[in-house]
Design an enzyme around this catalytic site. Structure first.
Site, PDB file in Angstrom:
ATOM      1  N   ALA A  24      35.573  31.471  39.084  1.00 56.72           N
ATOM      2  CA  ALA A  24      36.194  31.482  40.408  1.00 56.72           C
ATOM      3  C   ALA A  24      35.710  30.348  41.313  1.00 56.72           C
ATOM      4  CB  ALA A  24      35.929  32.822  41.088  1.00 56.72           C
ATOM      5  N   ILE A 105      43.443  32.249  37.481  1.00 52.78           N
ATOM      6  CA  ILE A 105      44.846  32.534  37.157  1.00 52.78           C
ATOM      7  C   ILE A 105      45.804  31.688  37.990  1.00 52.78           C
ATOM      8  CG2 ILE A 105      44.351  34.907  36.427  1.00 52.78           C
ATOM      9  CD1 ILE A 105      45.221  35.875  39.197  1.00 52.78           C
ATOM     10  N   HIS A 121      42.280  35.031  31.711  1.00 52.39           N
ATOM     11  CA  HIS A 121      42.804  36.136  32.513  1.00 52.39           C
ATOM     12  C   HIS A 121      44.287  35.971  32.853  1.00 52.39           C
ATOM     13  CE1 HIS A 121      38.415  37.098  33.893  1.00 52.39           C
ATOM     14  NE2 HIS A 121      38.656  37.440  32.650  1.00 52.39           N
ATOM     15  N   CYS A 129      59.877  40.128  32.304  1.00 48.05           N
ATOM     16  CA  CYS A 129      60.531  41.420  32.435  1.00 48.05           C
ATOM     17  C   CYS A 129      59.953  42.364  31.386  1.00 48.05           C
ATOM     18  CB  CYS A 129      62.041  41.267  32.242  1.00 48.05           C
ATOM     19  SG  CYS A 129      62.885  42.868  32.151  1.00 48.05           S
ATOM     20  N   ASN A 213      26.488  25.570  39.313  1.00 48.79           N
ATOM     21  CA  ASN A 213      26.842  26.707  40.158  1.00 48.79           C
ATOM     22  C   ASN A 213      25.925  26.689  41.374  1.00 48.79           C
ATOM     23  OD1 ASN A 213      28.646  29.034  40.271  1.00 48.79           O
ATOM     24  ND2 ASN A 213      26.789  30.269  40.269  1.00 48.79           N
ATOM     25  N   ILE A 231      30.638  22.179  42.628  1.00 52.57           N
ATOM     26  CA  ILE A 231      31.193  21.670  41.368  1.00 52.57           C
ATOM     27  C   ILE A 231      32.138  20.488  41.599  1.00 52.57           C
ATOM     28  CG2 ILE A 231      32.984  23.481  41.347  1.00 52.57           C
ATOM     29  CD1 ILE A 231      31.908  22.987  38.067  1.00 52.57           C
TER      30      ILE A 231
HETATM   31 ZN   LIG Z   1      65.051  42.041  31.948  1.00 54.74          ZN
END
Ligand SMILES: [Zn+2]
Length: 242
Positions: A24, A105, A121, A129, A213, A231
């Site tokens: 993160a 993400i 992740h 869908c 870090n 970083i």
């Molecule tokens: Zn669909």
């Protein structure tokens, strides 16, 4: 340049098979809050704790509430890559870096130009869908009202690993493969507490393990070089992108 930064620069110069593993902290410098930090999402007021809302069972039970939180707190459409993302993309373009493995993400590595990005992740940019499998981009999710639906009527689910869900086996296997073959492993922006992702570090067999870090991590004693700075500043400076 600081002595440790200089050391990092020299090792990068000598290496031809670098792998980067990021958490993160790589994205916080682009204005995306860290889930698990005190100042991050977890301390923000909501009806349920975020780790409850972002769980598979909650998503199944209360999709409206899930999506209200998800759209409000987890999508940062204006975020731009920072110097860390740009530095890694440059190292890949130069043939020195083979892969970026990330817990984030947000897709910022790809936006910076990285090509081999393993997203442990998942990504907010991929949405499917649950009935017919049709793909939808982030823009469709952002512009949807309430629970996003497919033209077939099915509910659209983000390709993001929720709590209670397992990591994608193929992504994990590829990550292990890259790390086990790397001559240099740079780990940045993570306190290395999230398993199983954090356990990947044990597959590294080389002698250039670098941890970048701001705060101390549980693996500092294992590292060959520990740099406690931003970083973006470190990678930006040693690769010359800033
Ligand atoms: Zn669909």
């Amino acid at each position: 340049m600081k002595e440790k930064w200089q050391q990092l620069k020299e090792w990068i110069g000598e290496s031809g098979n670098i792998v980067f593993f990021g958490g993160a902290g790589v994205s916080t410098e682009s204005g995306i809050p860290d889930f698990r930090s005190v100042d991050g999402l977890y301390s923000q007021q909501y009806d349920y704790p975020p780790e409850t809302i972002i769980s598979h069972s909650f998503y199944m039970r209360r999709p409206e509430e899930f999506y209200r939180f998800y759209k409000d707190r987890m999508l940062f459409t204006g975020a731009k890559p920072n110097a860390a993302h740009k530095a890694l993309a440059k190292l890949e373009a130069e043939g020195k870096l083979k892969a970026v493995i990330t817990q984030n993400i947000d897709g910022l590595h790809q936006m910076a130009g990285s090509r081999e990005v393993l997203e442990l992740h998942g990504s907010v940019h991929r949405n499917y869908c649950t009935r017919c499998g049709e793909f939808y981009d982030l823009d469709y999710i952002v512009k949807s009202d309430g629970v996003p639906r497919c033209s077939c009527g099915g509910v659209i689910k983000p390709d993001v690993v929720l709590y209670e869900e397992g990591l994608d086996t193929r992504t994990l296997e590829k990550s292990v493969d890259y790390i086990s073959k790397a001559d240099m492993l740079i780990i940045g922006g993570t306190s290395l507490v999230v398993y199983p992702a954090a356990g990947l570090i044990d597959y590294y067999r080389g002698n250039k393990l670098v941890l970048i870090n701001k705060a101390a991590t549980s693996r500092d004693s294992q590292a060959d070089l520990v740099i406690s700075d931003s970083i973006g500043e470190v990678l930006g400076a040693v690769t010359g992108v800033v």
